[in-house]
Design an enzyme around this catalytic site. Structure first.
Site, PDB file in Angstrom:
ATOM      1  N   GLU A   1       1.074  -1.422   0.123  1.00 35.36           N
ATOM      2  CA  GLU A   1       0.224   0.380  -0.168  1.00 35.36           C
ATOM      3  C   GLU A   1       1.055   0.897  -0.095  1.00 35.36           C
ATOM      4  OE1 GLU A   1      -4.002   1.571   2.241  1.00 35.36           O
ATOM      5  OE2 GLU A   1      -2.440   0.423   2.985  1.00 35.36           O
TER       6      GLU A   1
ATOM      7  N   ASP B   1      -4.652   9.283   9.775  1.00 33.41           N
ATOM      8  CA  ASP B   1      -3.000   8.352   9.918  1.00 33.41           C
ATOM      9  C   ASP B   1      -2.735   9.232  11.097  1.00 33.41           C
ATOM     10  OD1 ASP B   1      -2.662   7.417   7.876  1.00 33.41           O
ATOM     11  OD2 ASP B   1      -2.670   8.788   6.262  1.00 33.41           O
TER      12      ASP B   1
ATOM     13  N   TYR C   1     -11.343  -3.866   3.934  1.00 33.50           N
ATOM     14  CA  TYR C   1     -10.018  -2.894   5.361  1.00 33.50           C
ATOM     15  C   TYR C   1     -10.634  -2.710   6.828  1.00 33.50           C
ATOM     16  CZ  TYR C   1      -5.952  -0.209   7.023  1.00 33.50           C
ATOM     17  OH  TYR C   1      -4.662   0.260   7.133  1.00 33.50           O
TER      18      TYR C   1
END
Length: 271
Positions: A49, A60, A174
């Site tokens: 990724e 993040d 995911y």
């Protein structure tokens, strides 16, 4: 067949989970990124990724945010990432998944972004800031081009939204293991196994877990139940620790960590 689909098909036949490391494109530069991807593949990565640097990532943590800042401060842009992936495709067929902000996709145009990503050599994308309720046009454009848009589901996702996401995700699902942002964590959530098994009751698509996996032991625990083990911040911390070292030393250090994580994910570490 799309490379992501093919890889999961191969791994399922071997009853192995996928090891999926994440790195930021252009940190510390694009030639290092290219070398790291090749090294990660040599050391056991099944899919990589690749984060496309963005100034305001929503999911993040500080490690990946810092890597985005370093890349952006050197002028890394989308077209540069596409160019290095195109170079990589002369040397490897490893499946490549981009992590990209929807603002970048939207500004390029959905169809244009997907077409350019495909031409470069990407096989799919994760778009963390695209709600499933607004994803139909992107998903349709991807489906028409054999590109994969991987959707996210979290422990807090409501049952009705989970049903939508499971049906719409492409390539794999995911699973975000924790509430919050990416980052290294000492312990995995206690409900991880239960939640993944519930998801597997809803779909035949592979389920990969990310957010918080940082040790071979944690990777093994995830690999025992999930179809994929995604590791980002731990890999990026190792890159950060080795920023001032020569390229061969940096790639070896990152490769050593990746190899330990891959062995863990495949359940091959000693108890």
């Amino acid at each position: 067949m799309n490379r992501i689909d093919q890889k999961f098909q191969e791994l399922r036949a071997r009853k192995e989970p996928a090891f999926i490391p994440f790195i930021t494109a252009g940190d510390p530069n694009l030639q290092v990124t290219k070398a790291l991807i090749l090294e990660l593949e040599r050391r056991g990565a099944d899919i990589v990724e690749l984060g496309i640097p963005f100034s305001d990532p929503i999911a993040d943590g500080p490690v990946i945010q810092a890597s985005y800042y370093r890349a952006l401060s050197k002028g890394i842009r989308l077209q540069d990432v596409f160019a290095v992936v195109k170079e990589l495709r002369r040397e490897t067929e490893i499946p490549l998944l981009s992590m990209v902000s929807y603002s970048i996709v939207f500004s390029k145009g959905r169809e244009v972004f997907i077409q350019k990503a495909l031409e470069a050599g990407f096989d799919g994308a994760t778009i963390p800031d695209l709600p499933v309720e607004e994803s139909e046009a992107v998903l349709r454009a991807a489906e028409e081009r054999d590109f994969r848009i991987v959707c996210f589901v979290a422990p807090t996702t409501t049952p009705s939204r989970m049903d939508q996401i499971v049906k719409k995700t492409q390539g794999f699902l995911y699973y975000i293991s924790v509430v919050g942002i990416t980052g290294v964590r000492d312990n995995l959530p206690q409900d991880m196994r239960e939640n993944i098994l519930k998801l597997k009751e809803l779909t035949n698509k592979p389920v990969a877990l990310g957010f918080g996996v940082s040790t071979p032991e944690q990777a093994r625990a995830v690999g025992r139940v999930a179809d994929g083990v995604i590791v980002g911040s731990a890999i990026m911390k190792e890159i950060e620790r080795n920023l001032d070292r020569p390229l061969p030393e940096m790639t070896r250090a990152v490769g050593d960590l990746a190899a330990r994580l891959a062995i863990g994910a495949k359940g091959k570490i000693q108890s």
